[in-house]
Motif scaffolding. Structure first.
Motif, PDB file in Angstrom:
ATOM      1  N   ARG A   1       1.067   3.940  -3.049  1.00  0.00           N
ATOM      2  CA  ARG A   1       0.714   5.340  -2.744  1.00  0.00           C
ATOM      3  C   ARG A   1       1.857   6.282  -3.125  1.00  0.00           C
ATOM      4  O   ARG A   1       1.649   7.284  -3.809  1.00  0.00           O
ATOM      5  CB  ARG A   1       0.379   5.501  -1.264  1.00  0.00           C
ATOM      6  CG  ARG A   1      -0.053   6.930  -0.902  1.00  0.00           C
ATOM      7  CD  ARG A   1      -0.131   7.153   0.588  1.00  0.00           C
ATOM      8  NE  ARG A   1       1.210   7.056   1.126  1.00  0.00           N
ATOM      9  CZ  ARG A   1       1.542   6.411   2.229  1.00  0.00           C
ATOM     10  NH1 ARG A   1       0.639   5.795   2.946  1.00  0.00           N
ATOM     11  NH2 ARG A   1       2.785   6.375   2.641  1.00  0.00           N
TER      12      ARG A   1
ATOM     13  N   ARG B   1       1.892   9.072  -6.097  1.00  0.00           N
ATOM     14  CA  ARG B   1       2.134  10.473  -5.720  1.00  0.00           C
ATOM     15  C   ARG B   1       3.296  11.070  -6.496  1.00  0.00           C
ATOM     16  O   ARG B   1       3.286  12.251  -6.825  1.00  0.00           O
ATOM     17  CB  ARG B   1       2.406  10.574  -4.228  1.00  0.00           C
ATOM     18  CG  ARG B   1       1.163  10.405  -3.380  1.00  0.00           C
ATOM     19  CD  ARG B   1       1.469  10.432  -1.930  1.00  0.00           C
ATOM     20  NE  ARG B   1       1.840  11.786  -1.540  1.00  0.00           N
ATOM     21  CZ  ARG B   1       2.115  12.145  -0.313  1.00  0.00           C
ATOM     22  NH1 ARG B   1       2.095  11.261   0.656  1.00  0.00           N
ATOM     23  NH2 ARG B   1       2.423  13.393  -0.036  1.00  0.00           N
TER      24      ARG B   1
ATOM     25  N   GLU C   1      -4.860  10.051  -6.291  1.00  0.00           N
ATOM     26  CA  GLU C   1      -5.794   9.629  -5.245  1.00  0.00           C
ATOM     27  C   GLU C   1      -6.869   8.711  -5.831  1.00  0.00           C
ATOM     28  O   GLU C   1      -7.260   7.717  -5.221  1.00  0.00           O
ATOM     29  CB  GLU C   1      -6.468  10.836  -4.583  1.00  0.00           C
ATOM     30  CG  GLU C   1      -5.532  11.701  -3.778  1.00  0.00           C
ATOM     31  CD  GLU C   1      -5.034  12.911  -4.547  1.00  0.00           C
ATOM     32  OE1 GLU C   1      -4.995  12.875  -5.797  1.00  0.00           O
ATOM     33  OE2 GLU C   1      -4.660  13.899  -3.896  1.00  0.00           O
TER      34      GLU C   1
ATOM     35  N   TYR D   1       0.833  -1.200   0.000  1.00  0.00           N
ATOM     36  CA  TYR D   1       0.000   0.000   0.000  1.00  0.00           C
ATOM     37  C   TYR D   1       0.875   1.261   0.000  1.00  0.00           C
ATOM     38  O   TYR D   1       0.661   2.180  -0.789  1.00  0.00           O
ATOM     39  CB  TYR D   1      -0.946   0.009   1.204  1.00  0.00           C
ATOM     40  CG  TYR D   1      -1.712   1.305   1.325  1.00  0.00           C
ATOM     41  CD1 TYR D   1      -2.831   1.545   0.543  1.00  0.00           C
ATOM     42  CD2 TYR D   1      -1.280   2.301   2.192  1.00  0.00           C
ATOM     43  CE1 TYR D   1      -3.519   2.740   0.625  1.00  0.00           C
ATOM     44  CE2 TYR D   1      -1.958   3.507   2.276  1.00  0.00           C
ATOM     45  CZ  TYR D   1      -3.073   3.720   1.499  1.00  0.00           C
ATOM     46  OH  TYR D   1      -3.744   4.909   1.573  1.00  0.00           O
TER      47      TYR D   1
ATOM     48  N   LEU E   1      -5.323   5.258  -6.428  1.00  0.00           N
ATOM     49  CA  LEU E   1      -5.116   4.570  -5.155  1.00  0.00           C
ATOM     50  C   LEU E   1      -6.453   4.075  -4.601  1.00  0.00           C
ATOM     51  O   LEU E   1      -6.560   2.915  -4.174  1.00  0.00           O
ATOM     52  CB  LEU E   1      -4.430   5.500  -4.155  1.00  0.00           C
ATOM     53  CG  LEU E   1      -4.038   4.874  -2.825  1.00  0.00           C
ATOM     54  CD1 LEU E   1      -3.018   3.756  -3.015  1.00  0.00           C
ATOM     55  CD2 LEU E   1      -3.481   5.946  -1.893  1.00  0.00           C
TER      56      LEU E   1
END
Length: 98
Positions: free
Chosen positions: A14, A18, A27, A10, A30
């Motif tokens: 992420r 980013r 976002e 995770y 994700l």
């Protein structure tokens, strides 16, 4: 599902999103992966899958679309390469990677 490799994956995904995707889009990507993970885990629990099988489902869901960092075309192979590299670097069992 809360275990070390799932948590590490995770964080990896992420941070990858980013770094390479614009605000708002990373976002979305994700959230999409996490929603897929949650659905697959639910289905796996209904089917009484073993913990190691649930883990593979969770990892697959989170890593499945990482190739989008290189654009929308031909992302499947990029996603596979990113996933395999990440999992090997984290000593994930080779037979589960396949």
């Amino acid at each position: 599902m809360n275990n070390p490799i799932v948590n590490k994956t995770y964080s990896f995904v992420r941070n990858l999103y980013r770094e390479y995707l614009p605000v708002g889009y990373w976002e979305f990507q994700l959230d999409l992966g996490m929603e897929m993970k949650n659905h697959l885990i639910t289905l796996g629990l209904i089917r009484n899958l073993a913990d190691d099988e649930l883990e593979v489902l969770a990892l697959s869901a989170m890593l499945h679309n990482t190739g989008c960092i290189e654009g929308q075309y031909e992302e499947k192979q990029v996603s596979l390469t990113i996933a395999e590299t990440f999992l090997r670097e984290n000593d994930y069992p080779v037979e589960r990677i396949a």
